[in-house]
Design a protein around this motif. Structure first.
Motif, PDB file in Angstrom:
ATOM      1  N   SER A 176       8.093  -0.516  -0.534  1.00  0.00           N
ATOM      2  CA  SER A 176       8.473   0.915  -0.618  1.00  0.00           C
ATOM      3  C   SER A 176       7.732   1.452  -1.900  1.00  0.00           C
ATOM      4  O   SER A 176       7.240   2.681  -1.594  1.00  0.00           O
ATOM      5  N   ARG A 177       7.698   0.919  -2.588  1.00  0.00           N
ATOM      6  CA  ARG A 177       7.041   1.094  -4.104  1.00  0.00           C
ATOM      7  C   ARG A 177       5.518   1.450  -4.036  1.00  0.00           C
ATOM      8  O   ARG A 177       4.958   2.256  -4.185  1.00  0.00           O
ATOM      9  N   CYS A 178       4.747   0.421  -3.277  1.00  0.00           N
ATOM     10  CA  CYS A 178       3.425   0.557  -2.668  1.00  0.00           C
ATOM     11  C   CYS A 178       3.085   1.891  -2.033  1.00  0.00           C
ATOM     12  O   CYS A 178       2.172   2.520  -2.356  1.00  0.00           O
ATOM     13  N   LEU A 179       3.779   2.210  -1.136  1.00  0.00           N
ATOM     14  CA  LEU A 179       3.558   3.394  -0.023  1.00  0.00           C
ATOM     15  C   LEU A 179       3.871   4.800  -1.120  1.00  0.00           C
ATOM     16  O   LEU A 179       2.999   5.593  -1.066  1.00  0.00           O
ATOM     17  N   GLU A 217       3.218   4.817  -4.278  1.00  0.00           N
ATOM     18  CA  GLU A 217       2.040   4.710  -5.359  1.00  0.00           C
ATOM     19  C   GLU A 217       0.917   5.332  -4.723  1.00  0.00           C
ATOM     20  O   GLU A 217       0.185   5.998  -4.941  1.00  0.00           O
ATOM     21  N   VAL A 218       0.618   4.989  -3.277  1.00  0.00           N
ATOM     22  CA  VAL A 218      -0.243   5.752  -2.501  1.00  0.00           C
ATOM     23  C   VAL A 218      -0.133   7.117  -2.515  1.00  0.00           C
ATOM     24  O   VAL A 218      -1.029   8.090  -2.467  1.00  0.00           O
ATOM     25  N   GLU A 219       0.988   7.504  -2.274  1.00  0.00           N
ATOM     26  CA  GLU A 219       1.338   9.027  -1.850  1.00  0.00           C
ATOM     27  C   GLU A 219       0.952   9.704  -3.199  1.00  0.00           C
ATOM     28  O   GLU A 219       0.390  10.696  -3.302  1.00  0.00           O
ATOM     29  N   LEU A 220       1.138   9.206  -4.457  1.00  0.00           N
ATOM     30  CA  LEU A 220       0.914   9.842  -5.673  1.00  0.00           C
ATOM     31  C   LEU A 220      -0.530   9.479  -6.225  1.00  0.00           C
ATOM     32  O   LEU A 220      -0.929  10.037  -7.223  1.00  0.00           O
ATOM     33  N   GLY A 221      -1.208   8.875  -5.319  1.00  0.00           N
ATOM     34  CA  GLY A 221      -2.714   8.520  -5.571  1.00  0.00           C
ATOM     35  C   GLY A 221      -2.912   7.439  -6.720  1.00  0.00           C
ATOM     36  O   GLY A 221      -3.990   7.380  -7.050  1.00  0.00           O
ATOM     37  N   ASN A 222      -1.927   6.638  -7.069  1.00  0.00           N
ATOM     38  CA  ASN A 222      -2.234   5.535  -8.107  1.00  0.00           C
ATOM     39  C   ASN A 222      -2.746   4.341  -7.403  1.00  0.00           C
ATOM     40  O   ASN A 222      -3.138   3.434  -7.820  1.00  0.00           O
ATOM     41  N   ILE A 223      -2.431   4.206  -6.106  1.00  0.00           N
ATOM     42  CA  ILE A 223      -3.387   3.323  -5.067  1.00  0.00           C
ATOM     43  C   ILE A 223      -4.022   3.772  -4.299  1.00  0.00           C
ATOM     44  O   ILE A 223      -3.809   4.930  -3.678  1.00  0.00           O
ATOM     45  N   ASP A 224      -5.345   3.419  -4.099  1.00  0.00           N
ATOM     46  CA  ASP A 224      -6.351   3.998  -3.244  1.00  0.00           C
ATOM     47  C   ASP A 224      -6.079   3.702  -1.692  1.00  0.00           C
ATOM     48  O   ASP A 224      -6.425   4.471  -0.817  1.00  0.00           O
ATOM     49  N   MET A 225      -5.763   2.467  -1.397  1.00  0.00           N
ATOM     50  CA  MET A 225      -6.162   2.054  -0.273  1.00  0.00           C
ATOM     51  C   MET A 225      -4.725   1.021   0.219  1.00  0.00           C
ATOM     52  O   MET A 225      -4.304   0.393  -0.599  1.00  0.00           O
ATOM     53  N   VAL A 226      -4.214   1.117   1.571  1.00  0.00           N
ATOM     54  CA  VAL A 226      -3.217   0.212   1.944  1.00  0.00           C
ATOM     55  C   VAL A 226      -4.130  -0.560   3.154  1.00  0.00           C
ATOM     56  O   VAL A 226      -4.825  -0.182   4.085  1.00  0.00           O
ATOM     57  N   VAL A 227      -3.959  -1.870   2.735  1.00  0.00           N
ATOM     58  CA  VAL A 227      -4.821  -2.656   3.565  1.00  0.00           C
ATOM     59  C   VAL A 227      -4.595  -2.785   4.967  1.00  0.00           C
ATOM     60  O   VAL A 227      -5.501  -3.076   5.748  1.00  0.00           O
ATOM     61  N   ALA A 228      -3.201  -2.642   5.307  1.00  0.00           N
ATOM     62  CA  ALA A 228      -2.867  -2.833   6.841  1.00  0.00           C
ATOM     63  C   ALA A 228      -1.640  -2.064   6.904  1.00  0.00           C
ATOM     64  O   ALA A 228      -0.359  -2.494   6.107  1.00  0.00           O
ATOM     65  N   ALA A 229      -1.445  -1.246   7.868  1.00  0.00           N
ATOM     66  CA  ALA A 229       0.023  -0.531   8.047  1.00  0.00           C
ATOM     67  C   ALA A 229      -0.101   0.163   9.454  1.00  0.00           C
ATOM     68  O   ALA A 229      -1.174   0.343  10.076  1.00  0.00           O
ATOM     69  N   TYR A 230       0.890   0.247   9.980  1.00  0.00           N
ATOM     70  CA  TYR A 230       1.361   0.978  11.159  1.00  0.00           C
ATOM     71  C   TYR A 230       1.110   2.353  10.768  1.00  0.00           C
ATOM     72  O   TYR A 230       1.581   2.883   9.847  1.00  0.00           O
ATOM     73  N   GLN A 231       0.644   3.216  11.969  1.00  0.00           N
ATOM     74  CA  GLN A 231       0.829   4.485  11.666  1.00  0.00           C
ATOM     75  C   GLN A 231       2.279   5.346  12.055  1.00  0.00           C
ATOM     76  O   GLN A 231       3.028   4.861  13.007  1.00  0.00           O
ATOM     77  N   THR A 232       2.670   6.045  11.038  1.00  0.00           N
ATOM     78  CA  THR A 232       3.736   6.959  11.196  1.00  0.00           C
ATOM     79  C   THR A 232       3.053   8.635  10.982  1.00  0.00           C
ATOM     80  O   THR A 232       2.504   8.447  10.125  1.00  0.00           O
ATOM     81  N   GLU A 233       4.261   9.363  11.452  1.00  0.00           N
ATOM     82  CA  GLU A 233       3.792  10.729  11.070  1.00  0.00           C
ATOM     83  C   GLU A 233       3.951  11.010   9.715  1.00  0.00           C
ATOM     84  O   GLU A 233       3.399  11.854   9.161  1.00  0.00           O
ATOM     85  N   ARG A 234       5.003  10.436   9.022  1.00  0.00           N
ATOM     86  CA  ARG A 234       5.338  10.578   7.688  1.00  0.00           C
ATOM     87  C   ARG A 234       4.238  10.188   6.802  1.00  0.00           C
ATOM     88  O   ARG A 234       3.737  10.702   5.820  1.00  0.00           O
TER      89      ARG A 234
END
Length: 229
Positions: free
Chosen positions: A37-40, A42-59
């Motif tokens: 949850s925190r990882c996502l 941080e991605v939204e905030l731009g503090n993490i550049d990439m998620v190595v693997a995730a399913y796609q959702t509209e959100r």
């Protein structure tokens, strides 16, 4: 696909991403000490550049751009305790059962909606916690990848207590995601082509074999934490 070991994310997906990033001349930092949850966030905030693997959702598409080329497709199935078998994969038959879900986990928008509609959700922080709760029958079922789920159950020593239905509820693709705030967003096409090249070179098949063995043989005292989809 990926898990956290000794403070770093490892597995097939981070191996592929590291190769893709370094081919562009960027350094990579695989340190990870937060939950999914925190990882996502941080991605939204731009503090993490990439998620190595995730399913796609509209959100998630609101703050993350997925590479068009997927890593792999994996069936998602329902795991249950052998002492308390679940009847089928029909949502109507599962109505009212308690399901364990990781915070911010997703199995695609359609399945997520069905879970909210038919099941009672109990959120957990880690995959290991979810499996342990199923082993002592504190939850009735949990959705997991057909490949990764088997490995997690075996890793924790519950293969005699926990099994899964043979029919998946859905099959979905694992994708690499890039934060829309990341400077890497300008390299989407290059990264996508790099992933295609890696797949053509059989990096996925070789990586699955390598990291399956590593995950099963890794020291349990390190308490590997599975990342969520």
């Amino acid at each position: 696909m990926s898990w956290i070991e000794e403070g770093h994310i490892i597995g097939l997906a981070p191996m592929l991403v590291e190769s893709m990033i370094t081919s562009l001349g960027y350094p990579i930092n695989t340190e990870q000490d937060s939950n999914w949850s925190r990882c996502l966030k941080e991605v939204e905030l731009g503090n993490i550049d990439m998620v190595v693997a995730a399913y796609q959702t509209e959100r998630r598409k609101e703050f993350m751009q997925y590479l068009a080329e997927p890593i792999v497709i994996e069936p998602i199935t329902l795991y249950y305790n052998k002492k308390n078998p679940i009847p089928s994969v029909q949502w109507e038959d599962l109505k009212g059962l308690k399901v364990g879900i990781l915070f911010s986990d997703s199995f695609g928008d359609i399945v997520d909606q069905k879970i909210r509609e038919y099941l009672r959700i109990e959120f957990v922080s880690t995959g290991a916690q979810n499996i342990q709760k199923l082993a002592i029958q504190r939850i009735d079922l949990m959705p997991l990848g057909a490949i990764g789920g088997v490995l997690q159950v075996k890793k924790l020593g519950f293969e005699n207590e926990i099994t899964s239905l043979p029919t998946p509820i859905v099959s979905d693709y694992w994708h690499v995601g890039i934060s829309k705030r990341s400077p890497l967003i300008k390299h989407v096409d290059q990264l996508n082509n790099a992933l295609i090249a890696l797949k053509k070179a059989h990096a996925v098949e070789l990586g699955i074999d390598k990291f399956t063995k590593r995950y099963i043989n890794s020291d349990l005292s390190r308490k590997p934490t599975e990342t969520a989809p």
